[in-house]
Design a protein around this motif. Structure first.
Motif, short mmCIF file in Angstrom:
data_model
loop_
_atom_site.label_atom_id
_atom_site.label_comp_id
_atom_site.label_asym_id
_atom_site.label_seq_id
_atom_site.Cartn_x
_atom_site.Cartn_y
_atom_site.Cartn_z
N ALA A 245 42.42 42.77 37.44
CA ALA A 245 43.40 42.29 36.47
C ALA A 245 42.73 41.43 35.40
O ALA A 245 43.08 41.51 34.21
N ARG A 246 41.76 40.61 35.80
CA ARG A 246 41.08 39.74 34.84
C ARG A 246 40.26 40.54 33.82
O ARG A 246 40.00 40.06 32.72
N GLN A 247 39.84 41.74 34.20
CA GLN A 247 38.98 42.54 33.33
C GLN A 247 39.69 43.78 32.79
O GLN A 247 39.04 44.69 32.27
N ALA A 248 41.01 43.81 32.89
CA ALA A 248 41.77 44.94 32.38
C ALA A 248 41.78 44.93 30.86
O ALA A 248 41.46 43.92 30.22
N ALA A 249 42.18 46.05 30.28
CA ALA A 249 42.17 46.19 28.81
C ALA A 249 43.13 45.23 28.14
O ALA A 249 42.96 44.91 26.95
N ASP A 250 44.14 44.72 28.87
CA ASP A 250 45.10 43.80 28.26
C ASP A 250 44.78 42.34 28.56
O ASP A 250 45.57 41.46 28.27
N ALA A 459 32.78 50.20 43.21
CA ALA A 459 32.90 48.79 42.79
C ALA A 459 34.16 48.62 41.97
O ALA A 459 34.11 48.39 40.76
N PRO A 460 35.32 48.73 42.61
CA PRO A 460 36.59 48.70 41.87
C PRO A 460 36.72 47.42 41.03
O PRO A 460 36.42 46.32 41.50
N GLY A 461 37.17 47.60 39.81
CA GLY A 461 37.37 46.45 38.93
C GLY A 461 36.17 46.07 38.12
O GLY A 461 36.28 45.27 37.19
#
Length: 733
Positions: A245-250, A459-461
Motif C-alpha cells: 500500500a505504501r508503494q502503490a501508484a496512488d 517479493a510482493p509489494g
C-alpha cells in the motif's frame, strides 16, 4: 602397526596410473575424486598434499590411530590400505605445525539434482544459498561447500590462505551436465578469503573471484570471503505488511538518491559504515520528509570511480561500508523509521577486471562472444549474454537475493535503454541484428519481462524501476498486456526538457515555453518518476543551482521555483543528495557534500522548502493519488509564453483540487486572474518566494477570496499577485 592397518602392498600398486599421476602433479587432473580419497570399498586411501612432511589416519569417531600413510615416490602423494573401511581424519604434519581435518575427497556429491536442473534451466531463484561458499554441516562435520559454474574449464580449484594458494590442494568435482564444480572443505570457517583457480583450454587463468560470493575483501583486494548465513532478527513486520500500500501508484513516493560513500564522512575522511548511517542518515531523511532512500549500487565493485555502476559481485554488499549484517540492520532501521530502501542494480554490463566474470572459464561464459554484441564501447565493459539460460537465471537470482535476503523495497534497473537495443550507441556496421533482422535485443526483453513477473510473485509489494531514456512503448505496462512490466519508468525526457528551460535567461524563456508543457503530452503513457539524479550534477554539467541563470538571488529563486514546479507536477519524485540545499560544487564521489553551506540562510531556505514540499506532497492526496492518470491533472494556463506563467489543477480521487501557479520571470505579476472550480476562500499552502525560504515574501497575504467571474473555463477566478520566479500552491477552504 595399528590393528586396523594391513601390511601395505608394494608402493606402486597403491598408486593410480601414470597418466593420472602426471595430470595430478601438473595440476591438470579434471577429476581428482577418481584417484584421491577412499577407494576399493574404502580400504585404499590416497591424499595429495604437496609439501606435507607426514600424514596419519585417525578414526573419526574415536580418534585412534588407524595408519601411518606412506609417502610414495610422487612427492606429496601419500597412500595406505586399511584392513576395513573406516571414517577417518587426517593428521597432517607441516613444517609450520600440525593440522587435523577430515579429507575433502571422502565426501560424496552434495548439490542436489534439482538444484542442478533448475540452474541449467535458468530458473533457480535461490542461487545465493546454493552456489558460492555455503557454510554447511555434512555428516556432523562443519565446513564450507564451494560451487561454481565453469563448464569449459579443464580443472577448477579453491585457493586461499588455508592452502597456501596452491591450486593442487583443493581441486573440485565437475557435476555433469550442469557444468558446476563443487567441493566441501571441512573445518573451514566464515571469514576465510578464497578465489578460484581455473585451468582453461590454453592454460591457467587469472585467479577469479566467486560470481556468487556473499562477501568480499575490501578493494583494492580482490578475494571473495566465506560468509555465514545472514543472522538478523528482523523487526520490520509492520512495514513489510504495509509495503504494498505504501508503494502503490496512488501513494506518495519522494526518493532521496544518494551515494553512500560521499553523503557524509568521518572527520578524518573515512567512509561511514552502515551503523553510522543508521545514526546520521535515517534521522536526516525523516526530518526532510522523504518516503524512500535510493542508494547508488552497493554491490561490490573494484573501482570506486564507477560509483558502483561496474559491479563484479552481484550477491555481495561492498565491504567498504561494513558487514552484511550491518546492511540488514540499516534496512531494518529504515523500515522502523517509515523509510523504504531502493537499490540501484546493474544487469546490463560488467567490468573487464581480470578477476571478474570476463572470460571466466577461458570462454565467453557470462558475456557474448562477439564484441559487436558483448562489449560496451562507451563504458569499456562486457555485456551479459542474457540469452544464455544460466546467465539469465544468475541475474534473476541476484535481483531476488537483495529483495528477499535484505528486505529491500525496490530495484532501480540501470541502463535499460542499452539493454533493449542491439545498436545502442553503435555505428552502422558495428552491431549484429536479432534473428528477425531487427535492432531489438529480444533476449534482454525476455529477461526484463521475466524479472518483473518473478519479482511480483517472490517479493510482493517490491518495486522494479526502469532507467529508460527512449520512447520504447509500455515500459510500465504489465507483461500480460505486452509491456515490460516495470512499476515505474524514469521520465528522462521531462528532466532534460525542463532543465534546458531553467538554464535559459528569463528574458529568453518565452521562446522555449513548450519545454515545460511538452511532458504533459505523454505524462500518463507510463507510470513515471521525475528524476533529478546524480548524472545531472557531474562531468561538467554543473550542480543544480549552478545551472540556474542570474545573480545569486535569482539562482536561488529559480531553484526554489523549479523544485516547487517538480513537486506539483504529475509523477513521483527523486532528488539527488546535495540538491536539497543548493550545493554549488559538482558532486564528487571522493568528498562528502558541502554541509557547511547550511550556515547560510539562502541554503537553509532551499532545504526548508524541500522539507515543506515533501510534507505537502504526502499530506495532500491531490498531489499523489492520481499521479499516474490524466484525471489528476488539468491545465488552466499553458500558453502564456509572453509572461512565462503556467497554471494547473491537481485533483485527488474525490475531485478535490489544488491550484498551482508558476511565474518563471523575475517580474512581479499584479492582478493576474486565474480561473478556479469553486468559490470562497483559497489558502496559500506554499509560496516558494516566502521569506522563510529566502524569498522576497511577495504573495497574497496567505490567501484570497474567489470572485464570481468565470475564467479559463472555470466558474470562478482568483485575482492574484504572482511573486517573481515563484510558485504558488493554493487549496480551497
Amino acid at each position: 602397526m595399528s590393528p586396523s592397518q594391513t601390511q601395505p602392498d608394494n608402493d606402486d600398486s597403491l598408486l593410480p596410473g601414470e597418466a593420472d599421476i602426471d595430470a595430478l602433479v601438473r595440476g591438470e587432473h579434471g577429476d581428482p575424486f577418481a584417484i584421491l580419497g577412499p577407494h576399493d570399498d574404502g580400504t585404499l586411501v590416497r591424499v595429495y598434499l604437496p609439501n606435507a612432511l607426514a600424514v596419519e589416519l585417525l578414526a573419526r569417531d574415536s580418534g585412534e590411530k588407524l595408519a601411518d600413510m606412506r609417502a610414495s615416490r610422487v612427492p606429496g602423494l601419500f597412500v595406505c590400505r586399511l584392513a576395513e573401511a573406516r571414517a577417518y581424519l587426517l593428521r597432517i604434519r607441516w613444517a609450520s605445525g600440525e593440522q587435523l581435518s577430515e579429507d575433502p575427497y571422502s565426501f560424496g556429491p552434495l548439490l542436489g539434482e534439482t538444484d542442478l536442473y533448475l540452474f541449467t534451466e535458468g530458473n533457480h531463484r535461490d542461487l545465493g544459498r546454493c552456489l558460492g561458499a555455503q557454510c554447511l554441516n555434512v555428516d556432523g562435520v562443519e565446513g564450507v561447500r564451494f560451487a561454481v559454474w565453469a563448464p569449459n574449464a579443464r580443472r577448477v580449484s579453491v585457493v586461499g590462505p588455508f592452502n597456501g594458494w596452491d591450486g593442487r590442494r583443493h581441486s573440485m568435482r565437475l557435476r555433469y551436465p550442469a557444468g558446476i564444480w563443487e567441493l566441501f572443505i571441512p573445518r573451514l570457517r566464515p571469514g576465510e578469503s578464497y578465489q578460484y583457480e581455473l585451468l582453461g583450454s590454453h592454460g591457467i587463468l587469472p585467479l577469479k573471484a566467486d560470481p556468487v560470493a556473499l562477501a568480499t575483501e575490501s578493494p583494492p583486494n580482490t578475494a571473495s570471503v566465506v560468509a555465514a548465513p545472514l543472522q538478523h532478527d528482523w523487526q520490520d513486520r509492520e512495514w513489510m505488511s504495509q509495503r504494498a500500500a505504501r508503494q502503490a501508484a496512488d501513494a506518495p513516493l519522494a526518493i532521496y538518491e544518494l551515494h553512500v560513500g560521499s553523503w557524509r564522512r568521518d572527520q578524518d575522511g573515512r567512509l561511514l559504515g552502515w551503523q553510522r548511517l543508521i545514526e546520521r542518515l535515517i534521522p536526516y531523511v525523516q526530518e526532510m520528509g522523504y518516503t524512500h532512500v535510493e542508494l547508488l549500487p552497493i554491490m561490490e565493485h573494484p573501482f570506486g570511480g564507477s560509483w558502483g555502476y561496474q559491479p563484479l559481485s552481484q550477491f555481495a554488499p561492498s565491504a567498504r561500508y561494513g558487514r552484511r549484517e550491518d546492511l540488514a540492520a540499516f534496512v531494518d532501521a529504515c523500515h522502523q523509521a517509515g523509510i523504504g530502501v531502493i537499490l540501484d542494480w546493474v544487469p546490463a554490463h560488467f567490468p573487464t577486471d581480470s578477476h571478474g566474470l570476463g572470460r571466466f572459464d577461458g570462454t565467453a561464459l557470462y558475456e557474448y562472444e562477439h564484441p559487436f554484441e558483448g562489449f560496451h564501447q562507451d563504458w569499456d565493459t562486457f555485456i551479459y549474454n542474457l540469452g544464455r539460460t544460466e546467465v539469465h537465471g544468475f541475474m534473476i537470482a541476484s535481483a531476488l537475493y537483495w529483495l528477499r535476503e535484505f528486505h529491500v523495497d525496490g530495484l532501480r534497473v540501470d541502463a535499460v535503454a542499452s539493454m533493449l537495443y542491439r545498436d545502442y550507441s553503435r555505428k552502422e556496421g558495428e552491431w549484429i541484428p536479432n534473428r528477425h533482422g531487427g535492432r531489438e535485443n529480444l533476449e534482454a526483453i525476455d529477461f526484463l519481462r521475466h524479472l518483473n513477473d518473478v519479482v511480483k510473485i517472490e517479493a510482493p509489494g517490491a518495486l522494479v524501476i526502469a532507467e529508460e531514456s527512449t520512447a520504447w512503448p509500455g515500459v510500465s505496462r504489465p507483461t500480460a498486456e505486452g509491456g515490460l512490466g516495470f512499476d515505474y519508468k524514469w521520465n528522462m525526457g521531462w528532466m532534460h526538457d525542463t532543465l534546458k528551460y531553467m538554464a535559459e535567461d528569463p528574458i529568453h524563456r518565452a521562446y522555449h515555453h513548450d519545454r515545460m508543457t511538452f511532458g504533459l503530452i505523454y505524462a500518463f503513457s507510463e507510470r513515471f518518476i521525475l528524476p533529478i539524479s546524480h548524472d545531472e550534477v557531474v562531468h561538467g554539467k554543473r550542480s543544480l543551482i549552478d545551472k540556474m541563470p542570474g545573480d545569486r538571488w535569482q539562482k536561488f529563486a529559480n531553484l526554489r521555483a523549479y523544485l516547487s514546479f517538480m513537486w506539483s507536477m504529475p509523477g513521483k519524485k527523486l532528488l539527488f543528495m546535495g540538491c536539497e540545499f543548493g550545493q554549488w560544487r559538482e558532486w564528487s564521489h571522493d568528498h562528502e557534500l558541502d554541509w557547511y553551506l547550511l550556515n547560510y540562510d539562502d541554503h537553509q531556505g532551499v532545504q526548508q522548502l524541500v522539507k515543506d514540499l515533501n510534507r505537502l506532497y504526502r499530506r495532500e492526496p491531490a498531489l499523489h493519488e492520481q499521479d499516474c492518470v490524466p484525471e489528476g491533472f488539468q491545465w488552466l494556463i499553458g500558453d502564456d509564453r509572453h509572461n512565462s506563467v503556467f497554471s494547473w489543477l491537481r485533483r485527488d480521487r474525490g475531485g478535490r483540487p489544488l491550484l498551482v501557479i508558476a511565474n518563471f520571470t523575475p517580474v512581479v505579476r499584479h492582478g493576474y486572474r486565474i480561473g478556479v472550480p469553486s468559490g470562497g476562500d483559497w489558502q496559500e499552502a506554499l509560496n516558494s518566494d516566502a521569506e522563510c525560504y529566502g524569498g522576497s515574501n511577495l504573495g497574497n497575504a496567505g490567501g484570497v477570496v474567489a470572485d464570481e467571474l468565470a475564467s479559463h473555463g472555470q466558474p470562478f477566478s482568483l485575482n492574484l499577485k504572482l511573486p517573481p520566479l515563484g510558485v504558488l500552491i493554493l487549496r480551497p477552504l
